[in-house]
Design a protein around this motif. Structure first.
Motif, short mmCIF file in Angstrom:
data_model
loop_
_atom_site.label_atom_id
_atom_site.label_comp_id
_atom_site.label_asym_id
_atom_site.label_seq_id
_atom_site.Cartn_x
_atom_site.Cartn_y
_atom_site.Cartn_z
N VAL A 68 23.35 -4.53 -2.30
CA VAL A 68 25.00 -4.22 -2.30
C VAL A 68 25.04 -3.26 -3.51
CG1 VAL A 68 25.67 -6.07 -0.99
CG2 VAL A 68 25.25 -6.36 -3.26
N THR A 69 24.15 -2.55 -3.92
CA THR A 69 24.24 -1.71 -5.37
C THR A 69 24.96 -0.76 -5.09
OG1 THR A 69 21.85 -2.35 -5.84
CG2 THR A 69 23.10 -0.43 -7.18
N SER A 70 24.93 -0.10 -3.73
CA SER A 70 25.89 0.98 -3.47
C SER A 70 27.29 0.51 -2.93
CB SER A 70 25.29 2.17 -2.32
OG SER A 70 25.23 1.40 -0.87
N THR A 71 28.31 1.22 -3.27
CA THR A 71 29.67 0.81 -2.94
C THR A 71 29.66 0.69 -1.43
OG1 THR A 71 30.49 1.69 -4.81
CG2 THR A 71 32.13 1.04 -3.23
N TYR B 280 29.14 -4.79 4.00
CA TYR B 280 28.85 -6.28 4.15
C TYR B 280 30.28 -6.98 4.09
CZ TYR B 280 23.76 -6.67 4.17
OH TYR B 280 22.68 -6.77 4.55
N ILE B 281 31.23 -6.54 3.35
CA ILE B 281 32.45 -7.18 3.30
C ILE B 281 33.01 -7.18 4.63
CG2 ILE B 281 34.86 -7.25 2.25
CD1 ILE B 281 33.60 -6.32 -0.53
N VAL B 282 32.92 -5.89 5.30
CA VAL B 282 33.86 -5.78 6.65
C VAL B 282 32.90 -6.63 7.68
CG1 VAL B 282 34.05 -4.23 8.46
CG2 VAL B 282 34.66 -3.56 6.11
N ILE C 207 12.61 -12.92 -0.41
CA ILE C 207 14.21 -12.94 -0.10
C ILE C 207 14.80 -13.77 -1.22
CG2 ILE C 207 16.09 -13.36 1.51
CD1 ILE C 207 14.09 -13.07 3.66
N ASP C 208 15.39 -12.95 -2.33
CA ASP C 208 16.12 -13.71 -3.44
C ASP C 208 17.23 -13.02 -3.82
OD1 ASP C 208 15.01 -11.69 -4.63
OD2 ASP C 208 13.41 -12.52 -5.85
N TYR C 209 17.68 -13.01 -5.18
CA TYR C 209 19.09 -12.72 -5.68
C TYR C 209 18.56 -11.45 -5.81
CZ TYR C 209 22.86 -11.97 -8.76
OH TYR C 209 23.86 -11.39 -9.23
N ASN C 210 17.61 -10.96 -6.34
CA ASN C 210 17.35 -9.38 -6.80
C ASN C 210 17.39 -8.56 -5.25
OD1 ASN C 210 17.30 -9.77 -9.30
ND2 ASN C 210 14.91 -10.11 -9.46
N LEU C 211 16.68 -9.09 -4.12
CA LEU C 211 16.96 -8.32 -3.22
C LEU C 211 18.16 -8.14 -2.55
CD1 LEU C 211 14.38 -8.56 -0.38
CD2 LEU C 211 16.84 -8.96 0.48
#
Ligand code: HEM
Length: 204
Positions: free
Chosen positions: A137-140, A146-148, A128-132
């Motif tokens: 959240v690569t896809s819009t 996530y924002i919601v 579980i790190d930054y890359n994961l």
């Protein structure tokens, strides 16, 4: 359920919403915020958390058991409780409805979030790190989800703090309840800024 028994379950539900779940959410968002300082900074925090002794026990006692109880009993409350149109104004009744909507949405969001992060560590030995999180959240569409989810959680916690103070008899007068509405809404905005800036940082 006997009335007296229900009273204690409600108190426990209320308390667990704030401590430890609310406290955990706040710490979680601030740790995520470290991603705004770059991948390395976030990974350092994340590694620090991962290396805590008795991590498994801490996770169950501080997060999963309280959250499971709060969520299951919360779904029961959400489908049975009615807004009090006489005692509180229209805004408060809207907040009452929103508290329930965000709670139900959070069941879905938190389950999905745990699946994408913590459970990947268990079943696929993922780190579980930054890359994961960056991949998540690569896809819009996922970023919006996530924002919601983050805003639902920060509203639920801040407005929950308001109802906690009322449930426990700490704010009783209409005036103090009005002042606390403003204070908790400021907390909502601040926590949302921290949370949304954090998730955006994972887009690089
Ligand atoms: C991020 C996770 C969560 C946090 C930080 C949180 C926090 C809180 C807090 C502080 C309260 C106020 C307690 C009170 O009214 O005295 C509350 C109330 C509530 N929560 Fe949560 N909660 C979370 C997740 C959930 C979930 C998943 C549900 C499921 C439906 C839920 C349903 C409810 C309901 C229905 C209330 C209102 C209780 C009432 O008015 O008596 N919560 N929550």
């Amino acid at each position: 359920m006997a009335k007296e028994q229900e009273f204690y379950w409600r108190r426990l539900h209320s308390l667990l919403g704030l401590i430890p779940i609310g406290l955990f959410l706040t710490v979680h968002l601030f740790i995520n915020f470290s991603a705004t300082k770059g991948a390395e900074t976030f990974n350092k925090f994340s590694e620090g958390m991962e290396s805590l002794p008795f991590l498994g026990i801490i996770e169950w006692v501080v997060i999963y058991i309280p959250l499971l109880f709060h969520a299951i009993y919360g779904v029961y409350i959400a489908f049975t409780a009615k807004p009090n149109l006489n005692r509180f104004g229209t805004t408060r009744n809207w907040f009452f409805v929103l508290q329930r909507f965000t709670g139900i949405f959070l069941v879905i969001f938190i389950a999905w979030h745990i699946w994408q992060t913590r459970l990947q560590k268990t079943i696929a030995d993922a780190t579980i790190d930054y890359n994961l999180m960056s991949d998540v959240v690569t896809s819009t569409g996922m970023l919006i989800f996530y924002i919601v989810g983050i805003i639902a959680a920060t509203f639920h916690l801040s407005n929950g703090l308001w109802s906690f103070l009322v449930s426990w008899g700490i704010t009783q007068s209409p005036k103090s309840q009005k002042v606390v509405t403003w204070i908790t809404m400021i907390i909502f905005v601040l926590l949302s800024v921290v949370g949304v800036m954090a998730i955006l940082a994972f887009r690089g």
